[in-house]
Design a protein around this motif. Structure first.
Motif, PDB file in Angstrom:
ATOM      1  N   GLU A 175      -1.681  12.554  -2.860  1.00  0.00           N
ATOM      2  CA  GLU A 175      -0.964  11.701  -3.624  1.00  0.00           C
ATOM      3  C   GLU A 175      -1.098  10.281  -3.280  1.00  0.00           C
ATOM      4  N   ILE A 176      -1.312   9.878  -2.127  1.00  0.00           N
ATOM      5  CA  ILE A 176      -1.605   8.570  -1.469  1.00  0.00           C
ATOM      6  C   ILE A 176      -3.109   7.972  -2.558  1.00  0.00           C
ATOM      7  N   ALA A 177      -3.831   8.917  -2.635  1.00  0.00           N
ATOM      8  CA  ALA A 177      -5.246   8.597  -3.336  1.00  0.00           C
ATOM      9  C   ALA A 177      -4.764   8.429  -4.672  1.00  0.00           C
ATOM     10  N   ARG A 178      -3.960   9.406  -5.463  1.00  0.00           N
ATOM     11  CA  ARG A 178      -3.573   8.839  -6.837  1.00  0.00           C
ATOM     12  C   ARG A 178      -2.767   7.775  -6.977  1.00  0.00           C
ATOM     13  N   TYR A 179      -1.881   7.343  -6.233  1.00  0.00           N
ATOM     14  CA  TYR A 179      -1.084   5.927  -6.036  1.00  0.00           C
ATOM     15  C   TYR A 179      -2.016   4.888  -6.019  1.00  0.00           C
ATOM     16  N   LYS A 180      -3.035   5.162  -4.996  1.00  0.00           N
ATOM     17  CA  LYS A 180      -3.974   3.953  -4.826  1.00  0.00           C
ATOM     18  C   LYS A 180      -4.827   3.660  -6.131  1.00  0.00           C
ATOM     19  N   ARG A 181      -5.127   4.917  -6.754  1.00  0.00           N
ATOM     20  CA  ARG A 181      -6.106   4.740  -8.322  1.00  0.00           C
ATOM     21  C   ARG A 181      -5.115   4.136  -9.230  1.00  0.00           C
ATOM     22  N   VAL A 182      -3.882   4.596  -9.363  1.00  0.00           N
ATOM     23  CA  VAL A 182      -3.124   4.166 -10.272  1.00  0.00           C
ATOM     24  C   VAL A 182      -2.703   2.523 -10.136  1.00  0.00           C
ATOM     25  N   PHE A 183      -2.213   2.246  -9.003  1.00  0.00           N
ATOM     26  CA  PHE A 183      -2.083   0.892  -8.499  1.00  0.00           C
ATOM     27  C   PHE A 183      -3.232   0.014  -8.544  1.00  0.00           C
ATOM     28  N   GLY A 184      -4.060   0.586  -8.434  1.00  0.00           N
ATOM     29  CA  GLY A 184      -5.404  -0.347  -8.105  1.00  0.00           C
ATOM     30  C   GLY A 184      -5.705  -0.988  -6.995  1.00  0.00           C
TER      31      GLY A 184
ATOM     32  N   ARG B 119      10.108 -11.351  -1.285  1.00  0.00           N
ATOM     33  CA  ARG B 119      10.178 -10.822   0.030  1.00  0.00           C
ATOM     34  C   ARG B 119       9.125 -10.129   0.708  1.00  0.00           C
ATOM     35  N   ILE B 120       8.297 -10.757   1.658  1.00  0.00           N
ATOM     36  CA  ILE B 120       7.158 -10.436   2.262  1.00  0.00           C
ATOM     37  C   ILE B 120       7.391  -9.572   3.395  1.00  0.00           C
ATOM     38  N   ASP B 121       7.114  -8.276   3.262  1.00  0.00           N
ATOM     39  CA  ASP B 121       7.540  -7.209   4.149  1.00  0.00           C
ATOM     40  C   ASP B 121       6.603  -6.343   4.972  1.00  0.00           C
ATOM     41  N   SER B 122       5.131  -6.752   4.649  1.00  0.00           N
ATOM     42  CA  SER B 122       4.122  -5.899   5.196  1.00  0.00           C
ATOM     43  C   SER B 122       2.814  -6.858   5.081  1.00  0.00           C
ATOM     44  N   GLY B 123       1.725  -6.518   5.707  1.00  0.00           N
ATOM     45  CA  GLY B 123       0.464  -7.164   5.746  1.00  0.00           C
ATOM     46  C   GLY B 123       0.545  -8.598   6.156  1.00  0.00           C
TER      47      GLY B 123
ATOM     48  N   PHE C 272       3.623  -0.579  -3.409  1.00  0.00           N
ATOM     49  CA  PHE C 272       2.089   0.175  -3.636  1.00  0.00           C
ATOM     50  C   PHE C 272       1.181  -0.968  -3.760  1.00  0.00           C
ATOM     51  N   GLY C 273       1.400  -2.113  -3.054  1.00  0.00           N
ATOM     52  CA  GLY C 273       0.368  -3.005  -2.756  1.00  0.00           C
ATOM     53  C   GLY C 273       0.722  -4.270  -3.730  1.00  0.00           C
ATOM     54  N   THR C 274       0.899  -5.351  -3.027  1.00  0.00           N
ATOM     55  CA  THR C 274       1.298  -6.535  -3.562  1.00  0.00           C
ATOM     56  C   THR C 274       0.619  -7.410  -4.717  1.00  0.00           C
ATOM     57  N   GLU C 275      -0.907  -7.235  -4.432  1.00  0.00           N
ATOM     58  CA  GLU C 275      -1.695  -7.763  -5.210  1.00  0.00           C
ATOM     59  C   GLU C 275      -1.756  -7.212  -6.841  1.00  0.00           C
ATOM     60  N   GLY C 276      -1.833  -5.970  -7.009  1.00  0.00           N
ATOM     61  CA  GLY C 276      -1.928  -5.155  -8.082  1.00  0.00           C
ATOM     62  C   GLY C 276      -0.490  -5.289  -8.695  1.00  0.00           C
ATOM     63  N   PHE C 277       0.725  -5.269  -7.879  1.00  0.00           N
ATOM     64  CA  PHE C 277       1.971  -5.163  -8.503  1.00  0.00           C
ATOM     65  C   PHE C 277       2.138  -6.458  -9.360  1.00  0.00           C
ATOM     66  N   LEU C 278       1.624  -7.611  -8.582  1.00  0.00           N
ATOM     67  CA  LEU C 278       1.844  -8.944  -9.244  1.00  0.00           C
ATOM     68  C   LEU C 278       1.042  -8.973 -10.532  1.00  0.00           C
TER      69      LEU C 278
ATOM     70  N   LEU D 175       2.604   2.736  -0.008  1.00  0.00           N
ATOM     71  CA  LEU D 175       1.255   2.329   0.385  1.00  0.00           C
ATOM     72  C   LEU D 175       1.292   1.105   1.359  1.00  0.00           C
ATOM     73  N   SER D 176       2.283   0.229   0.953  1.00  0.00           N
ATOM     74  CA  SER D 176       2.350  -0.996   1.672  1.00  0.00           C
ATOM     75  C   SER D 176       1.140  -1.823   1.689  1.00  0.00           C
ATOM     76  N   ASP D 177       1.261  -3.084   2.067  1.00  0.00           N
ATOM     77  CA  ASP D 177       0.136  -3.963   2.236  1.00  0.00           C
ATOM     78  C   ASP D 177      -0.650  -3.735   3.605  1.00  0.00           C
ATOM     79  N   ASN D 178      -0.105  -2.680   4.252  1.00  0.00           N
ATOM     80  CA  ASN D 178      -0.472  -2.562   5.840  1.00  0.00           C
ATOM     81  C   ASN D 178      -0.986  -1.136   5.826  1.00  0.00           C
ATOM     82  N   PRO D 179      -2.153  -0.583   5.567  1.00  0.00           N
ATOM     83  CA  PRO D 179      -2.419   0.912   5.722  1.00  0.00           C
ATOM     84  C   PRO D 179      -1.774   1.774   6.815  1.00  0.00           C
TER      85      PRO D 179
END
Lengths: 430, 430
Positions: B410-419, B303-307, B283-289, B397-401
């Protein structure tokens, strides 16, 4: 499942024999052998191995014991019943019973004569002496044994996957050549690569790849064993040893001048059609054609095996025209150190002017150039030639002075007798 | 000699099965399966095949009957005694009894559940529904079956020598890659190429070539069957399905925000050392970390698997520094669409700054690009993903749209929740 019997049987081999059949040889050797068997059976000749690539130090690379084992194995071979049946029963060049019963009977009883082997200066001196029809059959197996032992010496250092990739590269390279050749509309090409092949199995692969890739454009192989096994045409006519030995036997300059024509007169009696192919370069093409008897112009074709190939073909075309022959009905076989680019350009230049055909040798069956460090698998120029006949040295002039051989005084005499002037030197690499 | 028994036995095969073992799958599927078996065994999930390369029309290429036979064959498989012994007795990541007795007992009785197959618009809709630990084991065999049936569909038009040359080219290409990789001094690289391999035998060849060519630089394979057969390390940790399904099961935005960390908390309890590898991009590396709990910074690696792979590693390095960790002691595993040039440049950039490691997939086991007309053997982007859990849709979401999946709201909701803000799109080709 493991086939236990095969495994156990394989353990019984003392060596992995390189030459496993007396007909693992060039078809023209058998044609010439029959001709010699009829016309000059008692001639005593010496054949000798000559490595023109002196920097490939064969005696350093190849163990003498292994070489002797391989040569001894060749001496243990005799014609099998199946091989004999094939030679007696098969159609060659559209003709049944090409090999006469008296020759076949002699051949069925043949074992190759003794060899003489010595090491000198990092090279092997390998010679064969005896009756011409026996000794001459050593040429191809001796070359194939040396070439393959040299390959094995390099290969034995390599890992299993490295080896597989080596062959993968060789296959890819050949297939890319075949794809280029396929684009030549009326190509006729045959395998002439037995003597300087990388190895037997590889030649067999190359022939099959040519079959699948070129279809009818692939006209056959010079190798009798492969021709028999793959049910394709055996190809070949005659070679330099005939005029070289006929010339050495001449008792005067006048006889010498006639010797090359006497070879073809004997051949004319035995063969017709596509087997009537002139090999004109033994003592210089230009003089040979100029002094040729008229009946020779009626022959089917010519083989260009040294010198500038295009120039040689132009000389032949002019000669045919001068003798009132139609060159478009004549066959020109190119067979000297060919690769795809040269095949393409010779085809383009001569297609329509003559019937063009190619005998493709070393670059078909041994193009491993650049695949290992030091280029230790690159082909090199090894030949096995008649060096004397009834005690007299043989001479070859060729259309390339770098391919000339014989004692200097004899070369000078031959040049005078055959009227050979200035020649253009070409690099010999196979 | 022909081994008659083998020939007759081979005649008994109704088909030539592509997947012949339940452990012809990625090691991380088994690790995750055990984790799911313990933590979420009753979750009902649906997995679905998704062909992101819509111009490869699988249903036109692959016969439905053949596909069903292959999938039915996979359903007939169960763990063999030898496989079970290996899983129970082998050391994985330095640990004995990685797989617990209760899991092994369940796995020994397992057969894969039913599949649902339909054709639509030149594609196959292939879905699997049922209990998570069972359904999730379909992912790799389903992909391998489709990939190999597609290869076979193209290969069946080719001649014997054309085929041999095709593999010769592929071998040569891989070996040239291996020769480049060999020049990287402290390389660590593993095979991650099961799912999108050209075929099983080819993957097995690739693994052996890596073994011979790279020696200790080749750290193992993700494929359990090949690891067992070739006696090498089985490699893998965890994948996106865990956070995706944990997230889908969340009952509120607050639970959703915690779901990816809950996955790793469960993993933390089970595993240590090199198995503690964060996959941060679901759901996005930046926010996750940024929002990660402190204990996660103590994990071994990422492990770096996208972006953008280099950007991802830089983010991880900054994050470790911010949390007071020494990045030179941390492992960074790159695993997204790698080929040699990228491996070389990532190694050069990160060697010494972190412990660099590579999981090499499709360009190892399926680089047949450019070998046939229309590039019909080029790899393509086929995945098999969890699309719902207990009736709720999953999201990635991944780091690559371009790799995002799920319903738009749901994608919109996840983007909001995970910033997740702006993302850079990268072409997805495998």
């Amino acid at each position: 499942m493991v086939d236990i019997a095969t495994r156990v049987h394989n353990h019984n081999w003392k060596i992995d024999p390189i030459v496993r059949s007396l007909i693992d040889t060039d078809f023209y050797k058998l044609l010439m052998c029959q001709s010699i068997f009829r016309n000059k059976p008692e001639t005593n000749v010496e054949f000798s191995l000559i490595n023109r690539s002196s920097k490939v130090r064969l005696a350093d690379l190849i163990d003498e014991g292994e070489l002797r084992e391989q040569l001894d194995h060749v001496r243990s071979l005799s014609l099998t019943r199946g091989e004999s049946t094939w030679l007696r029963g098969n159609t060659f060049y559209g003709k049944r019973q090409m090999f006469r019963p008296d020759f076949m009977e002699w051949f069925e009883g043949l074992r190759l004569p003794a060899y003489h082997l010595e090491k000198r200066d990092g090279q092997y001196e390998l010679t064969f002496e005896g009756r011409w029809p026996e000794v001459m059959l050593w040429e191809i197996p001796a070359l194939a044994v040396l070439m393959e032992l040299r390959s094995r010496a390099v290969l034995k250092e390599m890992g299993k996957f490295e080896l597989q990739v080596l062959y993968a590269r060789a296959m890819t390279r050949l297939w890319e050549k075949i794809e280029r050749l396929r684009a030549i509309p009326e190509l006729k090409i045959a395998d002439f690569g037995t003597r300087r092949r990388h190895g037997f199995l590889w030649q067999d692969w190359c022939v099959q790849a040519m079959q699948e890739g070129l279809g009818a454009k692939f006209t056959g192989t010079s190798n009798c064993r492969i021709a028999m096994r793959r049910d394709i045409e055996a190809i070949g006519t005659n070679a330099h040893e005939l005029p070289m030995i006929y010339a050495a036997l001449a008792n005067s300059d006048a006889e010498l001048a006639q010797a090359p024509y006497q070879v073809l007169a004997d051949w004319h009696e035995e063969h017709d059609g596509n087997l009537r192919v002139i090999l004109p370069d033994t003592f210089g093409t230009e003089g040979f054609l100029k002094n040729a008897p008229d009946w020779l112009a009626s022959w089917t074709g010519i083989r260009i095996d040294s010198g500038d190939a295009a120039a040689g073909a132009e000389i032949a075309i002019r000669w045919w025209k001068d003798r009132g022959e139609d060159p478009t009905k004549k066959l020109v076989i190119f067979s000297d150190g060919l690769d795809v680019a040269q095949i393409e350009s010779l085809y383009t230049r001569f297609h329509g002017r003559v019937k063009v055909s190619f005998g493709w040798g070393t670059n078909l069956t041994n193009d491993f150039r650049g695949f290992v460090s030091g280029d230790r698998l690159a082909p090199f120029s090894l030949v096995c030639k008649a060096v004397s006949a009834n005690g007299r040295p043989t001479v070859k002039l060729s259309d390339n002075p770098n391919k000339a051989m014989g004692p200097a005084d004899e070369i000078a005499r031959y040049k005078r007798v055959f009227g050979v002037g200035e020649q253009v030197a070409q690099e010999v690499w196979v």
